[in-house]
Design an enzyme around this catalytic site. Structure first.
Site, PDB file in Angstrom:
ATOM      1  N   LYS A 186       0.768  -1.592   0.038  1.00 35.28           N
ATOM      2  CA  LYS A 186      -0.314  -0.200  -0.259  1.00 35.28           C
ATOM      3  C   LYS A 186       0.714   0.850  -0.143  1.00 35.28           C
ATOM      4  CE  LYS A 186      -3.700   1.925   2.267  1.00 35.28           C
ATOM      5  NZ  LYS A 186      -4.526   1.885   3.218  1.00 35.28           N
ATOM      6  N   HIS A 241      -0.516   4.196   0.339  1.00 35.61           N
ATOM      7  CA  HIS A 241      -1.228   5.678   0.886  1.00 35.61           C
ATOM      8  C   HIS A 241      -1.460   5.257   1.996  1.00 35.61           C
ATOM      9  CE1 HIS A 241      -4.048   3.266  -1.196  1.00 35.61           C
ATOM     10  NE2 HIS A 241      -4.805   3.315  -0.201  1.00 35.61           N
TER      11      HIS A 241
END
Length: 219
Positions: free
Chosen positions: A102, A104
């Site tokens: 991921k 963000h």
């Protein structure tokens, strides 16, 4: 055989996770039994399953403080095991890996407790056949922190040799990575359960024994 092992074998049969008949495995082998953990589908089932994993954790005196559930099947297993252990006074963290990093929010590859250098962890999986899931998650864990993988807990050890060696996936995990794999039950426990009337299936006994004789690990 421990009482909880007998109860677990009955639990698998009652929930159609352990089935007998004629099955073609992914390896191409023809087997007289099959373990389908995808049959666990309710809160009551997964809660009870976590209790059996917790019992195995305690029986083998595992001290890992973080349980890792490889995506996707391992996720509910790690969570339910940590809940069951908490109910018995052992508070562990849990986490699982993402299929993609991921980029963000909080970021990272693991969701849940983050690893600390030097800590002991345990991997929670369903059935270990080839060791593929272990080999996939190991590099991710090692890249996250310098941890000690104390153990791997699985529900059933089929005790079968690999396609290219005489060793089982459980044995290979220890030889290659130094990871001890503990199962709630083994195929020999299942055979004993049939022989002693814990579960039905005496008509499959000879086929079970023949299969283990043909494909059982040599070490």
């Amino acid at each position: 055989m421990n009482q909880y092992k007998k109860e677990f074998i009955r639990f698998m049969v009652e929930n159609e996770v352990l089935c007998f008949g004629d099955f073609t495995l992914k390896s191409g082998r023809k087997a007289p039994y099959f373990v389908n953990t995808g049959k666990y589908r309710t809160g009551a089932q997964i809660a009870k399953l976590g209790e059996y994993y917790a019992e195995t954790y305690l029986e083998h005196m595992v001290s890992a403080k973080t349980l890792v559930g490889p995506a996707y099947k391992g996720i509910p297993l790690a969570v339910s095991t940590s809940i069951a252990l908490a109910n018995r006074g052992v508070d562990t963290g849990f986490c699982f890996d993402r299929k993609e990093v991921k980029d963000h929010g909080e970021g990272g590859l693991f969701v849940g407790r983050q690893f600390q250098d030097g800590e002991k962890i345990a991997i929670i999986e369903d059935v270990m056949t080839s060791g593929k899931a272990l080999r996939e998650v190991l590099p991710k864990i090692k890249a996250a922190a310098n941890v000690e993988i104390e153990a791997m807990l699985i529900s059933v050890d089929r005790m079968e040799k690999g396609l290219e060696s005489g060793k089982s996936a459980v044995q290979e995990a220890f030889d290659e990575f130094g990871i001890r794999v503990y199962s709630i039950v083994t195929v020999k426990d299942i055979i004993e359960a049939i022989e002693t009337g814990v579960i039905e299936g005496k008509e499959y006994l000879e086929k079970m024994k023949e299969y283990l004789s043909a494909y059982g690990a040599t070490e």
